[in-house]
Design an enzyme around this catalytic site. Structure first.
Site, PDB file in Angstrom:
ATOM      1  N   GLY A  47       0.773  -1.241   0.000  1.00 45.39           N
ATOM      2  CA  GLY A  47       0.000   0.000   0.000  1.00 45.39           C
ATOM      3  C   GLY A  47       0.797   1.278   0.000  1.00 45.39           C
ATOM      4  N   THR A  48       2.037   1.268  -0.485  1.00 44.76           N
ATOM      5  CA  THR A  48       2.817   2.515  -0.500  1.00 44.76           C
ATOM      6  C   THR A  48       2.243   3.521  -1.476  1.00 44.76           C
ATOM      7  OG1 THR A  48       4.383   1.744  -2.180  1.00 44.76           O
ATOM      8  CG2 THR A  48       4.939   1.308   0.137  1.00 44.76           C
ATOM      9  N   ASN A  49       1.659   3.044  -2.570  1.00 41.01           N
ATOM     10  CA  ASN A  49       1.017   3.985  -3.506  1.00 41.01           C
ATOM     11  C   ASN A  49      -0.256   4.561  -2.904  1.00 41.01           C
ATOM     12  OD1 ASN A  49       2.314   4.203  -6.335  1.00 41.01           O
ATOM     13  ND2 ASN A  49       2.560   2.075  -5.768  1.00 41.01           N
TER      14      ASN A  49
ATOM     15  N   ARG B 153     -16.012 -15.587 -11.912  1.00 37.75           N
ATOM     16  CA  ARG B 153     -15.518 -14.218 -12.065  1.00 37.75           C
ATOM     17  C   ARG B 153     -16.657 -13.224 -12.237  1.00 37.75           C
ATOM     18  NH1 ARG B 153     -10.649 -12.838 -13.122  1.00 37.75           N
ATOM     19  NH2 ARG B 153     -11.049 -11.534 -14.939  1.00 37.75           N
TER      20      ARG B 153
ATOM     21  N   LEU C  58      -9.192  -7.952 -13.292  1.00 40.00           N
ATOM     22  CA  LEU C  58     -10.605  -7.642 -13.062  1.00 40.00           C
ATOM     23  C   LEU C  58     -11.479  -8.304 -14.131  1.00 40.00           C
ATOM     24  CD1 LEU C  58     -10.153  -3.890 -12.132  1.00 40.00           C
ATOM     25  CD2 LEU C  58     -11.084  -5.675 -10.618  1.00 40.00           C
TER      26      LEU C  58
ATOM     27  N   HIS D 186       1.720   1.408 -13.042  1.00 40.34           N
ATOM     28  CA  HIS D 186       2.578   0.277 -13.406  1.00 40.34           C
ATOM     29  C   HIS D 186       4.037   0.728 -13.270  1.00 40.34           C
ATOM     30  CE1 HIS D 186       3.800  -3.449 -15.286  1.00 40.34           C
ATOM     31  NE2 HIS D 186       4.631  -2.749 -16.033  1.00 40.34           N
TER      32      HIS D 186
ATOM     33  N   GLU E 174      -9.678  -3.814 -21.305  1.00 44.54           N
ATOM     34  CA  GLU E 174      -9.857  -5.266 -21.154  1.00 44.54           C
ATOM     35  C   GLU E 174      -8.528  -6.033 -21.158  1.00 44.54           C
ATOM     36  OE1 GLU E 174     -13.647  -3.497 -22.192  1.00 44.54           O
ATOM     37  OE2 GLU E 174     -11.599  -3.243 -22.964  1.00 44.54           O
TER      38      GLU E 174
ATOM     39  N   ASP F  32      -2.362  -3.907 -18.852  1.00 45.83           N
ATOM     40  CA  ASP F  32      -1.452  -2.760 -19.047  1.00 45.83           C
ATOM     41  C   ASP F  32      -1.532  -2.223 -20.479  1.00 45.83           C
ATOM     42  OD1 ASP F  32       0.988  -4.611 -17.131  1.00 45.83           O
ATOM     43  OD2 ASP F  32      -0.601  -3.268 -16.430  1.00 45.83           O
TER      44      ASP F  32
HETATM   45  C1  GRF Z   1       4.642  -1.653  -6.767  1.00 46.39           C
HETATM   46  O1  GRF Z   1       5.708  -2.215  -7.493  1.00 46.39           O
HETATM   47  C2  GRF Z   1       3.761  -0.883  -7.709  1.00 46.39           C
HETATM   48  O2  GRF Z   1       4.489  -0.324  -8.763  1.00 46.39           O
HETATM   49  C3  GRF Z   1       2.880  -1.906  -8.265  1.00 46.39           C
HETATM   50  O3  GRF Z   1       2.593  -2.764  -7.158  1.00 46.39           O
HETATM   51  C4  GRF Z   1       3.735  -2.780  -6.284  1.00 46.39           C
HETATM   52  C5  GRF Z   1       3.325  -2.625  -4.836  1.00 46.39           C
HETATM   53  O4  GRF Z   1       2.764  -1.367  -4.660  1.00 46.39           O
HETATM   54  N1  GRF Z   1       1.711  -1.290  -8.849  1.00 46.39           N
HETATM   55  P1  GRF Z   1       2.170  -0.867  -3.222  1.00 46.39           P
HETATM   56  O5  GRF Z   1       3.349  -0.644  -2.305  1.00 46.39           O
HETATM   57  O6  GRF Z   1       1.259  -1.966  -2.701  1.00 46.39           O
HETATM   58  O7  GRF Z   1       1.461   0.395  -3.560  1.00 46.39           O
END
Ligand code: GRF
Length: 208
Positions: free
Chosen positions: A12-14, A66, A94, A110, A148, A151
């Site tokens: 979850g850093t993003n 799904r 998804l 990404h 769909e 990336d």
């Molecule tokens: C990171 O490499 C991000 O680029 C990718 O998922 C990985 C974990 O991200 N989208 P986060 O720390 O869970 O946000």
């Protein structure tokens, strides 16, 4: 006010970068109304709870197929009144019924400069391992709309990060996160919150 649902699977850093940007006021007119994870042990859920944000754990394996999983995700998004769906380290593909319902309202971060080092199998540390293996001199991160494919949606914003001779995958991943991911994801969200992202002929652009 743009209501946002953030979908997570890991650290979850993003997500944290977006929470902090909203708190600091570098992202305005936006509110995270729900964080959904497919994993009960995702630290991202702890980050959300600490920030007072509602969380949900919706796991594909809990559903018959799904389609049903897609319906459960849709119900959660509708209940949260989310207008924008942000995939931030979300590792589940998804379902088509979900993507088509919210097309143009789902974005993903990404950790490479798409179309390089992306697609099936390219996620997390694997991306940076392949970048170093190939010996490219520049990498970075991309925020794009989700379609769909994997990336393959319209690119909204990218930020480059130069490779250093002593980079390891871990060192590179951290620098791409710090210098690119955590910078462009909040910027794109702020741009969408203020109607500054334009999608035309399947090409996205940000109005400065
Ligand atoms: C990171 O490499 C991000 O680029 C990718 O998922 C990985 C974990 O991200 N989208 P986060 O720390 O869970 O946000």
């Amino acid at each position: 006010m743009l209501n946002i649902a953030v979908l997570v699977s890991g650290g979850g850093t993003n997500l944290q970068a977006v929470i902090d940007a909203i708190d600091k006021g570098t992202v305005t007119d936006a509110k995270i109304t729900l964080v959904i994870s497919n994993r009960t042990d995702a630290y991202a859920l702890t980050r959300a709870a600490k920030a007072g944000i509602e969380t949900a754990c919706i796991r594909p394996k809990d559903y018959f197929d799904r389609e049903e999983y897609g319906r459960a995700m849709t119900e959660a998004i509708e209940d949260a009144k989310a207008e924008l769906i942000v995939l931030a380290g979300f590792l589940v593909v998804l379902p088509g019924n979900f993507v088509s319902k919210y097309k143009g309202r789902i974005i993903n971060i990404h950790p490479s400069l798409i179309p390089s080092f992306c697609g099936d199998g390219f996620y997390g540390l694997k991306v940076h391992e392949k970048v170093l293996e190939r010996g490219v001199k520049v990498t970075g991160a991309t925020v794009h709309f989700v379609d769909e494919g994997t990336d393959t949606g319209p690119i909204i914003m990218q930020k480059a990060v130069y490779i250093k001779n002593d980079d390891t995958p871990d060192i590179l991943q951290k620098r791409v996160m710090e210098e690119a991911e955590w910078v462009i994801l909040p910027k794109v969200i702020d741009a969408i919150a203020h109607g500054r992202v334009v999608l035309k002929d399947n090409k996205a652009s940000v109005i400065e």
